[in-house]
Write a protein that holds these residues in place. Structure first.
Motif, PDB file in Angstrom:
ATOM      1  N   THR A 217       0.806  -1.228   0.000  1.00 56.97           N
ATOM      2  CA  THR A 217       0.000   0.000   0.000  1.00 56.97           C
ATOM      3  C   THR A 217       0.836   1.273   0.000  1.00 56.97           C
ATOM      4  OG1 THR A 217      -0.163  -0.014   2.425  1.00 56.97           O
ATOM      5  CG2 THR A 217      -1.869  -1.189   1.201  1.00 56.97           C
ATOM      6  N   ASP A 218       2.150   1.128  -0.134  1.00 58.22           N
ATOM      7  CA  ASP A 218       2.995   2.318  -0.133  1.00 58.22           C
ATOM      8  C   ASP A 218       3.152   2.931  -1.517  1.00 58.22           C
ATOM      9  OD1 ASP A 218       4.582   0.445  -1.337  1.00 58.22           O
ATOM     10  OD2 ASP A 218       6.235   0.559   0.103  1.00 58.22           O
ATOM     11  N   ASP A 219       2.499   2.337  -2.509  1.00 55.69           N
ATOM     12  CA  ASP A 219       2.620   2.802  -3.893  1.00 55.69           C
ATOM     13  C   ASP A 219       1.277   2.594  -4.596  1.00 55.69           C
ATOM     14  OD1 ASP A 219       3.161   3.290  -6.550  1.00 55.69           O
ATOM     15  OD2 ASP A 219       4.897   1.963  -6.666  1.00 55.69           O
ATOM     16  N   PRO A 220       0.651   3.666  -5.093  1.00 53.75           N
ATOM     17  CA  PRO A 220      -0.635   3.523  -5.794  1.00 53.75           C
ATOM     18  C   PRO A 220      -0.570   2.555  -6.964  1.00 53.75           C
ATOM     19  CG  PRO A 220      -0.218   5.837  -5.322  1.00 53.75           C
ATOM     20  CD  PRO A 220       1.034   5.088  -4.962  1.00 53.75           C
ATOM     21  N   GLU A 221       0.603   2.421  -7.594  1.00 55.70           N
ATOM     22  CA  GLU A 221       0.732   1.492  -8.711  1.00 55.70           C
ATOM     23  C   GLU A 221       0.544   0.044  -8.269  1.00 55.70           C
ATOM     24  OE1 GLU A 221       0.990   1.909 -12.011  1.00 55.70           O
ATOM     25  OE2 GLU A 221       0.570   4.013 -11.570  1.00 55.70           O
ATOM     26  N   LYS A 222       1.007  -0.279  -7.063  1.00 53.05           N
ATOM     27  CA  LYS A 222       0.834  -1.644  -6.548  1.00 53.05           C
ATOM     28  C   LYS A 222      -0.636  -1.937  -6.308  1.00 53.05           C
ATOM     29  CE  LYS A 222       5.359  -2.209  -4.325  1.00 53.05           C
ATOM     30  NZ  LYS A 222       6.053  -2.489  -3.046  1.00 53.05           N
ATOM     31  N   ILE A 223      -1.329  -0.976  -5.726  1.00 49.52           N
ATOM     32  CA  ILE A 223      -2.766  -1.170  -5.487  1.00 49.52           C
ATOM     33  C   ILE A 223      -3.498  -1.381  -6.798  1.00 49.52           C
ATOM     34  CG2 ILE A 223      -4.893   0.017  -4.794  1.00 49.52           C
ATOM     35  CD1 ILE A 223      -3.510  -1.110  -2.450  1.00 49.52           C
ATOM     36  N   ARG A 224      -3.170  -0.566  -7.794  1.00 47.45           N
ATOM     37  CA  ARG A 224      -3.841  -0.723  -9.089  1.00 47.45           C
ATOM     38  C   ARG A 224      -3.523  -2.083  -9.713  1.00 47.45           C
ATOM     39  NH1 ARG A 224      -3.373   5.041  -9.497  1.00 47.45           N
ATOM     40  NH2 ARG A 224      -1.191   4.910 -10.121  1.00 47.45           N
ATOM     41  N   GLY A 225      -2.276  -2.542  -9.574  1.00 40.85           N
ATOM     42  CA  GLY A 225      -1.916  -3.844 -10.103  1.00 40.85           C
ATOM     43  C   GLY A 225      -2.713  -4.955  -9.440  1.00 40.85           C
ATOM     44  N   ILE A 226      -2.848  -4.874  -8.110  1.00 35.72           N
ATOM     45  CA  ILE A 226      -3.624  -5.875  -7.372  1.00 35.72           C
ATOM     46  C   ILE A 226      -5.090  -5.831  -7.795  1.00 35.72           C
ATOM     47  CG2 ILE A 226      -4.464  -6.536  -5.090  1.00 35.72           C
ATOM     48  CD1 ILE A 226      -1.730  -5.461  -4.001  1.00 35.72           C
ATOM     49  N   LEU A 227      -5.657  -4.619  -7.849  1.00 35.51           N
ATOM     50  CA  LEU A 227      -7.074  -4.490  -8.213  1.00 35.51           C
ATOM     51  C   LEU A 227      -7.327  -4.953  -9.642  1.00 35.51           C
ATOM     52  CD1 LEU A 227      -8.050  -1.071  -6.549  1.00 35.51           C
ATOM     53  CD2 LEU A 227      -8.325  -3.400  -5.664  1.00 35.51           C
ATOM     54  N   LEU A 248      -6.422   5.217  -0.836  1.00 31.74           N
ATOM     55  CA  LEU A 248      -5.825   4.639  -2.031  1.00 31.74           C
ATOM     56  C   LEU A 248      -6.873   3.965  -2.908  1.00 31.74           C
ATOM     57  CD1 LEU A 248      -2.590   3.059  -0.520  1.00 31.74           C
ATOM     58  CD2 LEU A 248      -2.676   4.953  -2.146  1.00 31.74           C
ATOM     59  N   VAL A 249      -7.818   3.283  -2.280  1.00 25.67           N
ATOM     60  CA  VAL A 249      -8.879   2.632  -3.038  1.00 25.67           C
ATOM     61  C   VAL A 249      -9.786   3.677  -3.681  1.00 25.67           C
ATOM     62  CG1 VAL A 249     -10.921   1.151  -2.861  1.00 25.67           C
ATOM     63  CG2 VAL A 249      -8.816   0.498  -1.695  1.00 25.67           C
ATOM     64  N   ASP A 250     -10.096   4.738  -2.941  1.00 28.38           N
ATOM     65  CA  ASP A 250     -10.896   5.829  -3.514  1.00 28.38           C
ATOM     66  C   ASP A 250     -10.251   6.347  -4.799  1.00 28.38           C
ATOM     67  OD1 ASP A 250     -12.702   5.673  -1.453  1.00 28.38           O
ATOM     68  OD2 ASP A 250     -11.924   7.395  -0.354  1.00 28.38           O
ATOM     69  N   GLN A 251      -8.942   6.582  -4.730  1.00 29.21           N
ATOM     70  CA  GLN A 251      -8.216   7.098  -5.888  1.00 29.21           C
ATOM     71  C   GLN A 251      -8.241   6.099  -7.042  1.00 29.21           C
ATOM     72  OE1 GLN A 251      -4.155   8.245  -5.077  1.00 29.21           O
ATOM     73  NE2 GLN A 251      -3.590   8.293  -7.239  1.00 29.21           N
ATOM     74  N   ALA A 252      -8.015   4.831  -6.735  1.00 27.93           N
ATOM     75  CA  ALA A 252      -8.002   3.806  -7.790  1.00 27.93           C
ATOM     76  C   ALA A 252      -9.362   3.683  -8.458  1.00 27.93           C
ATOM     77  CB  ALA A 252      -7.577   2.464  -7.194  1.00 27.93           C
ATOM     78  N   VAL A 253     -10.433   3.765  -7.678  1.00 27.35           N
ATOM     79  CA  VAL A 253     -11.778   3.654  -8.235  1.00 27.35           C
ATOM     80  C   VAL A 253     -12.100   4.846  -9.125  1.00 27.35           C
ATOM     81  CG1 VAL A 253     -14.228   3.638  -7.629  1.00 27.35           C
ATOM     82  CG2 VAL A 253     -12.634   2.145  -6.412  1.00 27.35           C
ATOM     83  N   ARG A 254     -11.621   6.025  -8.737  1.00 22.47           N
ATOM     84  CA  ARG A 254     -11.844   7.219  -9.575  1.00 22.47           C
ATOM     85  C   ARG A 254     -11.141   7.087 -10.922  1.00 22.47           C
ATOM     86  NH1 ARG A 254     -10.932  10.023  -4.655  1.00 22.47           N
ATOM     87  NH2 ARG A 254      -8.774  10.448  -5.288  1.00 22.47           N
TER      88      ARG A 254
END
Length: 365
Positions: A217-227, A248-254
Motif C-alpha cells: 500500500t505504499d505505492d498507488p501502482e501496486k494497489i492498481r496492479g492488485i485491483l 488509495l482505493v478511492d483514488q483507484a476507483v476514480r
C-alpha cells in the motif's frame, strides 16, 4: 488470584484474546487494555460485541500515527495501567505496535511478559511486524509458539527458556465460531455487502480479498496492479476495505472501472469467516487470513514475497504472488491444492487450555 494485564489493539488480537480469555478467566483475574490501534467501529467495537469479548477495562484511544509516535503513546498509557494495576504478568499477542509497546513498558517495570504467538519469522527485516516479533520474543518470560517451526526459530536465536509449543489460538477461534456460521441463512450474510461505491449485490459465488500491509500500500501502482488482477477473475470479488487504504482505493476507483470487485466496509469476524469458508479462493496479505483459509480448507493466494506461516505453503494450500495483475490472475486461476496434503499444523483447538495450564504452573513457582 493472580492478575494478568492483557494488551490488544488490532483485529487479529481481538480474535485471539476471545479464545484465550474464555479459559484464562477461570483461573486468573484478567485486566484488558485496548490501545486503540484499530479504532474504526467495524475493526474494533463490533468484534468485542459479536465475539463476547469482555469490555476493555482501559481504552487508550491512541489511534493512528507514525510507528514512533504510535508506539510511544501506547507505552505511556500502558505504563500507567501497569503502575496502577501492579499485575503479576503482562500478556501480548502477535506482532503489532501494541505488542511491542506492551512488552517494552512491562520489561522496564520488571513485569514478566507472556507472548502468545511467539517465534514467527518472515526473515524480512523491512517489515515492521518482524521487528516487533523479534524484540518482543527477546524480552518475554513465557513464549507460547503456535507451530514447531516457531519453536525452531527461537532455538536458532538462542531462546530456549520458557518456550512451549501449544498450537494456535487462532485455530481455537476458527473452530469455535465456525460451528455457529450455519445458524444464519446465506441471505443474512449477503445483506452485509453494502457497496462503498455502488450497490454490491448478492453474488452466488465469490472470491474474498483483503489488502492492507505497507509493502502493498505504499505505492498507488501496486494497489492498481492488485485491483486489476482481481477485476479479471471469473467471479465477483468481495473486498472489505481496511481503513488504512481507503484513500488509495478511492483514488483507484476514480481512475479505473472496477465492476467485478465489490468494495465493502470491514465486516465482523463471523461474517468474515462465512465469506472465507465459502469463497472460491482467498487473495490477501494478512497473516491471520492465510491461516484461517488453511483451517477452513479454502485455497489462498498471498500477495507477498514471503510468509511467516510457512506450513500453509505445503500442498499448495497457500501460494505467494507478486502485486501484479498477471501474476495474481495466474496463481488464482491455475493453482490447486494437492489432495491429501492437509495436516493439523495449528493444533486441535485446545491452545487456550494449554496456555492457561502453563501459566498456572509458572505462577506456582
Amino acid at each position: 488470584m493472580k492478575k494478568i494485564v492483557t494488551v490488544v489493539g488490532a483485529r487479529p488480537q481481538f480474535i485471539k484474546a476471545a479464545a484465550v480469555s474464555r479459559v484464562l478467566r477461570k483461573s486468573f483475574r484478567e485486566v484488558l487494555v485496548h490501545t486503540g490501534q484499530h479504532y474504526d467501529y467495524n475493526m474494533s467495537d463490533l468484534f468485542f460485541q459479536e465475539m463476547d469479548i469482555p469490555k476493555p477495562d482501559y481504552n487508550l484511544h491512541v489511534g493512528s500515527g507514525s510507528h514512533a509516535v504510535q508506539t510511544a503513546d501506547m507505552m505511556v498509557g500502558i505504563e500507567k495501567v501497569l503502575l496502577d494495576e501492579a499485575p503479576d504478568y503482562l500478556m501480548i499477542y502477535g506482532d503489532t505496535n501494541s505488542t511491542l509497546a506492551g512488552a517494552l513498558a512491562a520489561v522496564k517495570l520488571h513485569i514478566p511478559i507472556i507472548h502468545v504467538e511467539a517465534g514467527l519469522r518472515s526473515f524480512n527485516m523491512q517489515m515492521p511486524e518482524e521487528i516487533n516479533r523479534i524484540l518482543s520474543d527477546r524480552i518475554s518470560a513465557l513464549l507460547f509458539c503456535p507451530t514447531d517451526a516457531a519453536v525452531e526459530n527461537l532455538n536458532k536465536e538462542g531462546i530456549t527458556q520458557g518456550v512451549h509449543q501449544v498450537g494456535d489460538v487462532m485455530c481455537d477461534a476458527v473452530l469455535y465460531y465456525a460451528k455457529k456460521l450455519e445458524q444464519k441463512p446465506k441471505e443474512a450474510y449477503l445483506e452485509k455487502l453494502k457497496g462503498l461505491y455502488r450497490p454490491a449485490g448478492t453474488p452466488d459465488s465469490w472470491y474474498l480479498a483483503t489488502i492492507h500491509r505497507a509493502e502493498n500500500t505504499d505505492d498507488p501502482e501496486k494497489i492498481r496492479g492488485i485491483l486489476n488482477g482481481l477485476e479479471a477473475l471469473d467471479a465477483a470479488v468481495v473486498f472489505p476495505v481496511h481503513p488504512r487504504i481507503r484513500g488509495l482505493v478511492d483514488q483507484a476507483v476514480r481512475e479505473g472501472d472496477y465492476r467485478n470487485i465489490l468494495f465493502v466496509e470491514p465486516v465482523g469476524y463471523q461474517d468474515m469467516l462465512y465469506f472465507a469458508k465459502h469463497a472460491k479462493k482467498i487473495i490477501t496479505d494478512s497473516g491471520g487470513l492465510q491461516k484461517e483459509a488453511y483451517i477452513l480448507d479454502t485455497p489462498c493466494v498471498t500477495v507477498r514475497n514471503e510468509t511467516e506461516w510457512v506450513e500453509t505453503l505445503r500442498g499448495n494450500h497457500n501460494i505467494l504472488a507478486s502485486p501484479e495483475a498477471e501474476d495474481i490472475l495466474q496463481k488464482v486461476m491455475q493453482t490447486k491444492i494437492e489432495s491429501g496434503s492437509k495436516k493439523a499444523y495449528y493444533g486441535n483447538g485446545d491452545a487456550a487450555e494449554k496456555i492457561t495450564k502453563w501459566i498456572e504452573q509458572e505462577s506456582r513457582k
